[in-house]
Design a protein around this motif. Structure first.
Motif, PDB file in Angstrom:
ATOM      1  N   LEU A 161      12.445   2.111  62.179  1.00 55.07           N
ATOM      2  CA  LEU A 161      11.191   1.635  61.788  1.00 55.07           C
ATOM      3  C   LEU A 161      10.071   0.399  60.989  1.00 55.07           C
ATOM      4  N   GLY A 162      11.046  -0.597  60.973  1.00 54.42           N
ATOM      5  CA  GLY A 162      10.597  -1.906  60.859  1.00 54.42           C
ATOM      6  C   GLY A 162      10.147  -2.223  59.312  1.00 54.42           C
ATOM      7  N   VAL A 163      11.198  -1.699  58.408  1.00 54.66           N
ATOM      8  CA  VAL A 163      10.434  -1.404  57.148  1.00 54.66           C
ATOM      9  C   VAL A 163      11.819  -2.126  56.186  1.00 54.66           C
ATOM     10  N   PRO A 164      12.125  -2.695  55.333  1.00 61.34           N
ATOM     11  CA  PRO A 164      13.641  -3.285  54.534  1.00 61.34           C
ATOM     12  C   PRO A 164      13.883  -2.170  54.456  1.00 61.34           C
ATOM     13  N   PHE A 165      15.559  -2.322  54.321  1.00 58.65           N
ATOM     14  CA  PHE A 165      16.338  -1.779  53.912  1.00 58.65           C
ATOM     15  C   PHE A 165      17.431  -2.616  52.426  1.00 58.65           C
ATOM     16  N   LEU A 166      16.816  -1.366  51.413  1.00 63.23           N
ATOM     17  CA  LEU A 166      16.284  -2.219  50.323  1.00 63.23           C
ATOM     18  C   LEU A 166      18.183  -1.976  49.310  1.00 63.23           C
ATOM     19  N   ALA A 167      18.541  -0.687  49.363  1.00 61.45           N
ATOM     20  CA  ALA A 167      19.798  -0.620  48.841  1.00 61.45           C
ATOM     21  C   ALA A 167      20.827   0.454  49.706  1.00 61.45           C
ATOM     22  N   GLU A 168      22.046   0.943  49.234  1.00 64.59           N
ATOM     23  CA  GLU A 168      23.312   1.485  49.288  1.00 64.59           C
ATOM     24  C   GLU A 168      23.925   2.003  47.958  1.00 64.59           C
ATOM     25  N   ILE A 169      23.618   3.352  47.036  1.00 67.59           N
ATOM     26  CA  ILE A 169      23.414   3.553  45.945  1.00 67.59           C
ATOM     27  C   ILE A 169      25.102   4.225  46.827  1.00 67.59           C
ATOM     28  N   PRO A 170      26.482   3.844  46.224  1.00 65.14           N
ATOM     29  CA  PRO A 170      27.438   5.162  45.961  1.00 65.14           C
ATOM     30  C   PRO A 170      27.460   6.505  45.476  1.00 65.14           C
ATOM     31  N   LEU A 171      27.913   7.496  46.186  1.00 65.35           N
ATOM     32  CA  LEU A 171      28.244   8.640  45.497  1.00 65.35           C
ATOM     33  C   LEU A 171      29.702   8.654  44.815  1.00 65.35           C
ATOM     34  N   GLU A 172      29.269   8.798  43.068  1.00 69.93           N
ATOM     35  CA  GLU A 172      29.529   7.526  42.447  1.00 69.93           C
ATOM     36  C   GLU A 172      29.714   8.933  40.733  1.00 69.93           C
ATOM     37  N   PRO A 173      30.807   9.319  40.743  1.00 75.92           N
ATOM     38  CA  PRO A 173      30.689  10.351  38.899  1.00 75.92           C
ATOM     39  C   PRO A 173      30.287   9.829  38.351  1.00 75.92           C
ATOM     40  N   ALA A 174      29.846   9.074  37.646  1.00 76.38           N
ATOM     41  CA  ALA A 174      29.772   8.372  36.671  1.00 76.38           C
ATOM     42  C   ALA A 174      27.934   7.981  36.708  1.00 76.38           C
ATOM     43  N   ILE A 175      27.462   7.565  37.929  1.00 71.79           N
ATOM     44  CA  ILE A 175      26.127   8.025  38.403  1.00 71.79           C
ATOM     45  C   ILE A 175      25.481   8.847  37.812  1.00 71.79           C
ATOM     46  N   ARG A 176      26.063  10.478  38.158  1.00 78.31           N
ATOM     47  CA  ARG A 176      26.102  11.599  37.396  1.00 78.31           C
ATOM     48  C   ARG A 176      25.672  12.056  36.195  1.00 78.31           C
ATOM     49  N   GLU A 177      26.927  10.949  36.161  1.00 78.30           N
ATOM     50  CA  GLU A 177      27.421  11.383  34.561  1.00 78.30           C
ATOM     51  C   GLU A 177      26.419  10.853  33.181  1.00 78.30           C
ATOM     52  N   ALA A 178      25.530   9.354  33.601  1.00 77.52           N
ATOM     53  CA  ALA A 178      24.727   8.689  32.944  1.00 77.52           C
ATOM     54  C   ALA A 178      23.632   9.492  32.612  1.00 77.52           C
ATOM     55  N   SER A 179      22.931   9.889  34.844  1.00 77.61           N
ATOM     56  CA  SER A 179      22.299  11.020  34.424  1.00 77.61           C
ATOM     57  C   SER A 179      22.156  12.192  33.509  1.00 77.61           C
TER      58      SER A 179
END
Length: 373
Positions: free
Chosen positions: A312-330
């Protein structure tokens, strides 16, 4: 919005009956018919003395009904036990978008004190958009900017829980809601005014009216950046924000699999139609990191969003993993960039914030110089 009074009682049926009686004493212009008898009141919601409702009108009545809206707020505010009131005018037929100024891209803005507004959007729910928005907002604040986070998902607000806020907003002398503060960010959400388990059974016009009030009737103050956590999809709410706020750009969140990317593609197409710049795509849940051994598994495939960005010609910004710590923090009310600032994923969120800040450019203050480092 009206100023609060003393008293705070549960939203019981007797209180609702008293509120409805007060509303029925407010009559329509050139009529003796009350708002309840006329069937004009919609979506009455109460939480611990905070009352929200809509007044159904024809679009042609907007100017004529504004004094009625104010009178309805005043009438409900006078009911013992009511702390604050917010009423919105809701039209069955949406008014046409305000025209742009000839020769410019300017739109009439509901957020005149905000230098840059960034929408975080997705074509569908469940891809981690709200988690991304919360961490992006906090990471931008950690970089030295004055940041606001607006939770624009009326039906499924997430900001109160993700930002760890349980208080209710107060009103200032100008009768505007004061945003609540968390992790260096000013936050506003309909979730502060209604119970977490309350189903919002509202039609499109009422949703649009509520969104406008969350922008117009909130004392945001001067901000460098506002991050808007958009509702999923490409409907009325998204168009209302795109038409009424001069967005600096949109960040699209998707998971790697093809079905999610189809919806992300639709979201990008919508923003392009309303001439909102696409800041880029974030691939969330890009891969799974085992918290015990560090093994990586591409559960939802991998790299699909990166390929889509290239296509689509747009920037790719980040790859964020599926990680328990992210869910727990949220779930715990502390975004990962605060709860685990030295983690790899926190660094990825900060990298996302740096890329977004670089793209919105001159609209925000330059990054501070840290001497002696």
């Amino acid at each position: 919005m009206t100023s609060p009074t003393n008293g705070d009682v549960p939203a019981t049926l007797p209180l609702e009956n008293t509120i409805r009686a007060a509303l029925d004493r407010v009559t329509l212009p050139q009529s003796s018919q009350g708002l309840i008898a006329a069937g004009r009141i919609e979506g009455l919601v109460m939480r611990e003395g905070n009352v929200v409702f809509g007044i159904s009108i024809d679009p042609k009545e907007a100017t004529l009904m504004e004094p009625v809206r104010k009178a309805a707020e005043a009438a409900v505010l006078a009911v013992p036990g009511v702390r604050s009131v917010s009423a919105v005018l809701t039209a069955e037929r949406g008014a046409a978008a305000a025209p742009r100024q000839p020769g410019t891209n300017a739109r009439p803005s509901l957020l005149p004190s905000v230098a840059a507004v960034v929408a975080v959007a997705s074509g569908k729910g469940g891809v981690g958009k709200s988690t991304t928005a919360a961490n992006l907002a906090v990471a931008l604040a950690q970089s030295g900017l004055k940041v606001g986070l607006l939770d624009a998902d009326i039906f499924g607000p997430s900001a109160p829980r993700m930002m760890g806020i349980t208080a209710r907003p107060e009103l200032n002398a100008e009768k505007k809601l004061i945003p609540l503060q968390a992790h260096g960010v000013s936050v506003m959400s309909i979730g502060f005014l209604v119970a977490e388990d309350n189903a919002m059974i509202w039609r499109g016009p009422m949703v649009m009216g509520a969104l406008e009030q969350l922008m117009r009737d909130v004392a945001w103050g001067p901000l460098d950046v506002m991050v808007i956590d958009m509702p999923p999809g490409t409907g009325d709410a998204q168009l209302t924000i795109a038409q009424r706020v001069p967005l600096a750009g949109a960040v699209i969140v998707s998971t790697p699999q093809d079905i999610a990317l189809l919806d992300a593609r639709r979201g990008i197409a919508m923003f392009r139609k309303v001439e909102v710049p696409i800041l880029g795509i974030v691939e969330n849940m890009s891969y799974f990191l085992c918290p015990n051994c560090g093994h990586r598994a591409d559960i939802f495939s991998h790299g699909g969003a990166h390929k889509e960005a290239d296509t689509l010609g747009v920037p790719f910004l980040a790859e964020i993993p599926l990680e328990p710590a992210i869910r727990e923090a949220s779930d715990g009310g502390t975004p990962l960039v605060v709860s685990a600032p030295d983690s790899q994923s926190a660094a990825l969120y900060r990298g996302l914030a740096e890329k977004v800040r670089a793209q919105i450019g001159a609209a925000v203050r330059p990054a501070p110089t840290i001497r002696g480092v």
